[in-house]
Design a protein around this motif. Structure first.
Motif, mmCIF file in Angstrom:
data_model
loop_
_atom_site.group_PDB
_atom_site.id
_atom_site.type_symbol
_atom_site.label_atom_id
_atom_site.label_comp_id
_atom_site.label_asym_id
_atom_site.label_seq_id
_atom_site.Cartn_x
_atom_site.Cartn_y
_atom_site.Cartn_z
ATOM 1 N N TYR A 18 0.845 -1.191 0.000
ATOM 2 C CA TYR A 18 0.000 0.000 0.000
ATOM 3 C C TYR A 18 0.884 1.246 0.000
ATOM 4 N N PHE A 19 0.493 2.225 -0.823
ATOM 5 C CA PHE A 19 1.237 3.474 -0.928
ATOM 6 C C PHE A 19 0.308 4.649 -0.611
ATOM 7 N N ALA A 20 0.923 5.728 -0.140
ATOM 8 C CA ALA A 20 0.151 6.919 0.208
ATOM 9 C C ALA A 20 -0.503 7.518 -1.034
ATOM 10 N N ASP A 21 -1.758 7.905 -0.885
ATOM 11 C CA ASP A 21 -2.475 8.634 -1.936
ATOM 12 C C ASP A 21 -2.886 9.971 -1.336
ATOM 13 N N ASP A 36 -6.345 10.860 -5.788
ATOM 14 C CA ASP A 36 -6.725 10.587 -7.170
ATOM 15 C C ASP A 36 -6.749 9.095 -7.485
ATOM 16 N N GLY A 37 -6.616 8.248 -6.462
ATOM 17 C CA GLY A 37 -6.688 6.808 -6.664
ATOM 18 C C GLY A 37 -5.378 6.165 -7.043
ATOM 19 N N GLU A 38 -4.304 6.961 -7.103
ATOM 20 C CA GLU A 38 -2.991 6.423 -7.440
ATOM 21 C C GLU A 38 -1.994 6.782 -6.352
ATOM 22 N N THR A 69 -9.427 -4.193 1.597
ATOM 23 C CA THR A 69 -9.522 -2.744 1.413
ATOM 24 C C THR A 69 -8.353 -2.063 2.118
ATOM 25 N N PRO A 70 -7.561 -1.264 1.387
ATOM 26 C CA PRO A 70 -6.438 -0.572 2.032
ATOM 27 C C PRO A 70 -6.933 0.413 3.084
ATOM 28 N N PRO A 71 -6.089 0.764 4.047
ATOM 29 C CA PRO A 71 -6.459 1.784 5.033
ATOM 30 C C PRO A 71 -6.722 3.128 4.349
ATOM 31 N N ALA A 72 -7.402 3.994 5.046
ATOM 32 C CA ALA A 72 -7.714 5.320 4.513
ATOM 33 C C ALA A 72 -6.432 6.059 4.150
ATOM 34 N N GLY A 73 -6.445 6.725 2.996
ATOM 35 C CA GLY A 73 -5.279 7.477 2.548
ATOM 36 C C GLY A 73 -4.245 6.644 1.840
ATOM 37 N N VAL A 85 -3.532 3.359 -1.227
ATOM 38 C CA VAL A 85 -4.046 2.583 -2.349
ATOM 39 C C VAL A 85 -3.047 1.479 -2.664
ATOM 40 N N ALA A 86 -3.509 0.482 -3.407
ATOM 41 C CA ALA A 86 -2.677 -0.686 -3.703
ATOM 42 C C ALA A 86 -1.950 -0.537 -5.030
ATOM 43 N N ASN A 87 -1.367 0.634 -5.291
ATOM 44 C CA ASN A 87 -0.544 0.845 -6.478
ATOM 45 C C ASN A 87 0.384 2.017 -6.216
ATOM 46 N N SER A 88 1.363 2.195 -7.083
ATOM 47 C CA SER A 88 2.296 3.329 -6.968
ATOM 48 C C SER A 88 2.502 3.919 -8.358
ATOM 49 N N LEU A 89 1.417 4.414 -8.948
ATOM 50 C CA LEU A 89 1.442 4.910 -10.324
ATOM 51 C C LEU A 89 1.602 6.417 -10.423
ATOM 52 N N ASP A 90 1.404 7.139 -9.309
ATOM 53 C CA ASP A 90 1.365 8.603 -9.359
ATOM 54 C C ASP A 90 2.778 9.178 -9.284
#
Length: 617
Positions: A228-231, A235-237, A253-257, A259-264
């Motif tokens: 999980y990475f910080a969003d 924006d979902g990334e 479901t990842p914790p608040a803040g 997401v399960a990707n690092s695309l941003d």
């Protein structure tokens, strides 16, 4: 006569005894050997019967036993002992090799090429060796009956068995047990050194411990856990440049803040993600590693124009439509660019179209462009202020600033009908062409900007000497002479001034200044929040502008990590457009923009930059 003689001889033989050989020999010793013994009280010594030296004790004849195996050679020297036979002598003979204690009558016949039991034959009825086929040549033969023989039947036979897999040289009783699903050391068990194999583990989803690739340990195998990475910008990334903050299994479901990707590629800008379309703004909007690709945008480049060269520019202003662009500077320098295809036109002091009065060439420190007629209002040294209509300059006015070395540092128009205000470096606020002194503070003003139609913000420092403490005054049309001093949080102990201010709206205002100071506030509250400077240093911020669209404050800074452009979004410091030819080495002074796709920067020594600017310009 003959008959008589025979009779007489017979009579003589009958009447007399014949003496024995011993009697005939007298005292001569009787010969003896192993087959012919001696009489009572005698012993056989050196091949002759001798009187026993032991008297009434029983004598024992013993022979030299050179190898101490209990047997003497047949030709060994003998000796009579009256008591126990000492070591080195034996009563038995027949040793066919008295130099080897393993050779004597009755010894076990071995496969060694000699007559171990002195029976005159070798290898007869001997103890043989068992030979086992060693196909993989690891020194251990395969299990089985083997071949009985003194010598190996072939070069592939060894006399040690126990190999449970004779097709693989790595498997034998002396092998180290590896983690590989095999019985490497042939002890009848598999992977006994790794009892955790097959047990549940948590490093993978539904994981089990399995042998690792090097077979010297175990690893948890299963469905890989998702990082999980910080969003931050929502924006979902997740942040491509940040470390993972947690992990979970697919479907969770990842914790608040998070997401399960690092695309941003810029997680402080919700206008940047792998799903965005690229636009002309000097940024990588779609996170593909390229900036403004596929477009004829140009870059943030220095503008080459004779009207700009060598000037010490201090201020720039852009009409909301993008043109004209006004630049103002020291020694009365003023220039305007009317369109994207036209060159800058000089209106310097001393020219017929310039803003000078009675030979004066005031230093211009501020410029503002009228949103209606596109005229420029310039202000600066010793209270000079003037208006230029792109053709000629209206008669400049000199305000009577009360302080020495005071000059106008900011000018802006506000309201309808339009009212022009100018702020000076010694804390004065003037209105109109009267002029009217609206406010005289005990500090300094370095920046001025309007918020809507009825509000102004002036920023600077309290007091006119060091140490400086930052100050923000809010002016309202209901009483221009009585500002509300804002309360700045987090500036205790700070020594420096605020240098520029920009009101996005009455609800959001940014002020920037020395040593990386950034404040954000609103007309709804006098309490302003301090924003920490970007990583990599605390530059001296000199100018700020916020274009229309998503909130992004573009801030101009000197020092820190060099002269450069910074960008602050509602989520934090984000990537900003970079100078195509590298960061300038001169001080930058002012920034103006109409949108993220059109902005201007001016500085010392004729440096003027524009985005977008073509590479050939």
């Amino acid at each position: 006569m003959i008959r008589w003689s025979v009779a007489l001889l017979a009579l003589m033989l009958t009447a007399c005894s014949v003496p024995s050989l011993e009697e005939l020999q007298g005292d001569r010793p009787r010969a003896c050997n192993a087959q012919r013994g001696c009489g009572a009280g005698q012993v056989c010594l050196f091949g002759a019967c001798q009187d026993s030296p032991c008297g009434t004790r029983t004598p024992t004849t013993a022979y030299v036993d050179a190898d101490g195996d209990g047997y003497a050679a047949d030709d060994a020297a003998s000796r009579v002992f009256c008591d126990a036979v000492p070591p080195g002598y034996a009563t038995n003979r027949g040793d066919c090799d008295d130099s080897n204690a393993q050779v004597y009558p009755g010894a076990l016949e071995l496969c060694n090429g000699r007559d171990d039991n002195c029976d005159g034959q070798m290898e007869q009825g001997s103890v043989t060796r068992t030979w086992y086929l060693d196909q993989d040549r690891d020194g251990f033969g395969r299990n089985g009956p083997g071949v009985e023989a003194c010598d190996p039947p072939s070069e592939r036979h060894v006399n040690v068995s126990g190999d449970c897999d004779d097709e693989w040289a790595a498997v034998h009783p002396n092998a180290q047990e590896l983690c590989n699903g095999l019985d490497d050391n042939c002890d009848g068990t598999v992977d006994e050194s790794f009892p955790e194999v097959g047990m549940a583990c948590t490093a993978a989803c539904g994981g089990r411990f399995m042998c690792n690739a090097t077979q010297d340990g175990t690893v948890c195998e299963g469905t890989p856990r998702t990082q999980y990475f910080a969003d931050v910008d929502g924006d979902g990334e997740g942040d491509r440049n940040g470390a993972p903050l947690g992990e979970g299994c697919p479907g969770e479901t990842p914790p608040a803040g998070m997401v399960a990707n690092s695309l941003d590629c810029d997680d402080n800008d919700d206008g940047t993600s792998s799903q965005r379309m690229e636009i002309c703004d000097g940024l990588d909007n779609n996170c593909d590693g390229r900036v403004d690709e596929g477009m004829s945008c140009g870059q943030l480049r220095r503008v080459v124009d004779p009207a700009l060269t060598g000037r010490q520019w201090r201020a720039v202003a852009v009409h909301p439509d993008g043109y004209p662009v006004w630049v103002a500077g020291m020694d009365g320098k003023l220039a305007v660019k009317m369109s994207a295809t036209s060159a800058f036109v000089s209106h310097d002091s001393g020219l017929a179209t310039g803003c000078s009065h009675q030979g004066n060439s005031p230093d211009w420190h501020a410029v503002w462009v009228h949103p209606g007629n596109a005229y420029a209002v310039v202000a600066g040294e010793d209270g000079w202020i003037a208006e230029h209509n792109m053709g000629f300059c209206s008669s400049p006015l000199k305000y009577d600033l009360p302080g020495d070395n005071d000059y106008f540092s900011g000018v802006v128009g506000v309201g309808s009908p339009l009212r022009v205000f100018a702020a000076s470096t010694l804390g004065h606020l003037y209105e109109g062409s009267g002029p009217v002194l609206r406010h005289n503070s005990d500090g300094r003003y370095w920046g001025l900007h309007a918020a809507g139609q009825d509000m102004l913000y002036a920023v600077g420092s309290a007091g006119e000497g060091a140490p400086f403490s930052p100050v923000i005054n809010q002016f309202h049309q209901s009483n221009w002479s009585n500002p509300t001093t804002q309360i700045l949080q987090g500036v205790s102990g700070y020594n420096g001034s605020l240098r520029a201010v920009w009101a996005v709206s009455p609800l959001l205002v940014f002020a920037v200044g020395d040593a990386g100071l950034v404040m954000a506030g609103s007309a709804l509250s006098p309490n302003w929040e301090r924003i920490l400077p970007p990583r990599g240093g605390a530059p001296d911020f000199v100018s700020v502008s916020v274009p229309s669209g998503p909130i992004s404050a573009y801030i101009l800074g000197n020092g820190g990590s060099g002269q450069r452009l910074y960008r602050l979004t509602q989520h934090g410091w984000a990537k900003a457009p970079t100078f195509a030819q590298g960061n300038p080495t001169v001080s930058l002074r002012s920034l103006a923009m109409t949108s993220a796709g059109n902005f201007w920067i001016v500085g010392d020594d004729g440096h003027v930059y524009h985005f977008p600017e073509g590479a050939t310009q």
